[in-house]
Design an enzyme around this catalytic site. Structure first.
Site, short mmCIF file in Angstrom:
data_model
loop_
_atom_site.label_atom_id
_atom_site.label_comp_id
_atom_site.label_asym_id
_atom_site.label_seq_id
_atom_site.Cartn_x
_atom_site.Cartn_y
_atom_site.Cartn_z
N HIS A 42 -1.47 -0.05 3.03
CA HIS A 42 -0.36 -0.84 3.57
C HIS A 42 0.95 -0.06 3.49
CE1 HIS A 42 -2.71 -4.52 3.72
NE2 HIS A 42 -3.12 -4.31 2.49
N CYS A 93 -10.80 -6.94 2.26
CA CYS A 93 -10.03 -6.14 1.28
C CYS A 93 -10.96 -5.49 0.25
CB CYS A 93 -9.01 -7.01 0.54
SG CYS A 93 -7.80 -7.74 1.65
N HIS A 112 -5.32 0.96 -1.32
CA HIS A 112 -5.91 0.23 -2.44
C HIS A 112 -7.25 -0.39 -2.02
CE1 HIS A 112 -4.29 -4.19 -1.77
NE2 HIS A 112 -4.65 -3.64 -0.64
N ASP A 141 4.16 5.91 -3.95
CA ASP A 141 4.24 6.24 -2.53
C ASP A 141 3.23 7.32 -2.15
OD1 ASP A 141 5.19 6.17 0.10
OD2 ASP A 141 6.59 7.80 -0.28
N HIS A 142 2.48 7.04 -1.07
CA HIS A 142 1.45 7.96 -0.59
C HIS A 142 0.39 8.24 -1.66
CE1 HIS A 142 4.02 8.32 2.87
NE2 HIS A 142 3.08 8.97 3.50
N GLU A 158 3.63 -7.19 1.62
CA GLU A 158 2.44 -6.37 1.85
C GLU A 158 2.22 -6.13 3.34
OE1 GLU A 158 -1.92 -6.66 -0.13
OE2 GLU A 158 -1.50 -8.15 1.40
N HIS A 199 -8.42 0.64 1.96
CA HIS A 199 -7.57 0.60 3.15
C HIS A 199 -6.14 0.82 2.63
CE1 HIS A 199 -7.49 -3.43 1.45
NE2 HIS A 199 -6.36 -3.64 2.10
#
Lengths: 151, 151, 151, 151, 151, 151
Positions: free
Chosen positions: D42, D34, D15, D80-81, D130, D40
């Site tokens: 998580h 951020c 994100h 996811d991913h 997170e 980047h």
């Protein structure tokens, strides 16, 4: 002024999820691999939370040694390294799901702790982790909810 | 719409549980090995929870950098790598049990956060873990309980 | 056929990093906040690893109760809830860094375990975690390295 | 008799925190690193808590396979991913802070679970971690607070 | 007398597994959901292990502040809250798998640490955890294996 | 250039430590509460480590999906949610200590992985955690130790 104090405990036990009132087929569908006839087992992580005021004489809510002794007698001695279905009267007729186990532990502790802990201290919560991916919590019966809104 | 935001912090401190109003014998019975005259210490894990609405301009409840700065000033600087009994005025006359430490941290943070955080954001909970087997939680005084039932 | 068996233990202790041979200024520069005059403390996590063959009579490398007893006598009783600098002769003249503590624990255990464990079982490793961010390992003296390449 | 059942899930996503209504300078000040233009990511840890009575026929609050399927469809498959900003319609115009993500997940799950779970079972809480140092919780809208004081 | 000292670090980064020498179809088959065109990300946990003797003047293998500074400059500043593919020259032509990232980190650290750490101290191991379910370790080139059998 | 890649897996199983060649009394003395006639169980955490060079075409040591499939077939399917003593031929005549289980898993995986993984990749280590306080590691037979000094 209410503080919440939690102690963690661990025990390892075997169990099988099987409801004798249902057919073999229904049991398999309902409980999946947890219905394996020879059972399996888990490392359970138990958290017991007491709520109460701080005793000004000690700076503590409750002596942890007292709590440890009660949990040892009521939970660890009967359940640790045992088979819940076969070694425990409580699960002869109730399926030892983690839900039932969580409530059983709450009720065993609540009775003893009411007698043993200082006035104003009560069992606020039992949290039982079956694996690192699932856990269950019980805060006692709803009836006293007015006095317990902060749990 | 209330969201709960929690940040974890760590600090290491020494302490000794000893109540000067009690005899040596009573202190040993009450605090056990925590009464060792030369003290011992812990890695404390602290969780600070704020409750509040999401600021539509930022998508955040509170700037985490602000929270970090307040916790650093109010808790980490005075407590980390210190001896709670000897280095902290607050524990000269109060036994530094984790219960007392938890409330001390809550009160220090509550005052500063009320001034610094956006309107509508409040300190909802402080959770302090002394070892991997025991932790303590404090949600503030009971008086405001009507407005806090969800903590 | 060599198996490695590890047991984890926990103890909480206070310490201060301070070398009497150095000036106050040098101590502060070298040890930073760990040089705080009144000390601080940690929850240490200790892992003790034995290496050896499986005893065909038991299916085990070593009775864990034996290992627990040795670790209790040699490490937990003298160190848990103690001040390493003031309560331990071993650290009167050696700075209680985690490096020194790790070697001290290895040497105490190695002597006792050589006597108590079955033939062919040896102390392979001591790992000591001071905080969740740093840990130390010691495998014993280099001299026997030929026989220990697999540690 | 209400039990709380929680299941943990994991997903990894990319994100970038950036609000198009603000200047580049304001975005950098507000979101710090951020706001890195290329984003980047998580490993998010998600906990989904259901509250409800135990079904006497099964000894369970809710079939975990049902919960897993709903979470898989509503959360894991879309997130996811993935890159939350670029792959998800929901975050085209809302900054994908963990606060917004937490509420988005709650709302997606609440709708589906109301249809799929047994009567009396409701979504009580979504908790989204997170990093190992910060997490967020959402319990739903305030309006039903009378019926939810125990969450 | 060799001691192993490990420090843990955390950074969050985005990446995409995609090899430009292969077809879109081959990339999808090979990297699965890690090939998502807009990328995803992880919280990486990094462990850096130094091996060396204890400095008798300090009781330490290496000043942790020195290690922290080197890791910060060589790894955290360039990688934390970045997109590995787009922000890092090193991964313009190499796929940023965790294997490649692990070796890249080892090589960056080895060069700097050789200059900065005390004589006799060397980088023994880099361990990189991508998620709680998988991690990678690298101990450096094989050529010096005779002197490194104990890693 | 050798990299070590580890994947973690979890399974839950029941077992009883009992050696039929010994008397009831000897079994109780030897295995303590693990000898409970109706058995108990654990959440086992398994780590499988492969060692090998990086494939320049993929940037990976080994496709994790391949490793997952092999572990699923060789270990998780036969052991997860099973009773090791009653459901597994391998433990009909060998006591299912974690030592034996660790070697059994290594041998099952080594055979399959030798066939399935790329040339140069080998099974370097199996690590099996029985509880959060004890774990076991096996690196294979000693005979190949020359080629394996770095494990």
């Amino acid at each position: 002024m209410t503080l919440y104090l939690t102690h963690r405990y661990h025990f390892s036990a075997g169990h099988r999820l099987h409801n004798e009132a249902l057919s073999a087929e229904e049991n398999r569908r309902l409980y999946g691999k947890c219905n394996n006839p020879n059972g399996h087992g888990h490392n359970y992580q138990l958290e017991v939370t007491l709520a109460g005021p701080i005793d000004p004489a000690t700076g503590m809510v409750c002596d942890l040694a007292l709590l440890d002794r009660v949990v040892d007698e009521a939970v660890l001695t009967p359940f640790d390294h045992r088979n819940l279905n076969l070694d425990e009267e409580a699960f002869r007729r109730r399926v030892p799901t983690t839900e039932h186990l969580c409530i059983e532990i709450f009720n065993r502790l609540a009775g003893k702790l009411e007698v043993e802990t200082p006035a104003g201290v009560r069992l606020a919560r039992v949290r039982l982790e079956e694996t690192s991916l699932n856990f269950f919590e019980y805060h006692g019966e709803e009836k006293n909810i007015q006095g317990r809104v902060r749990d």
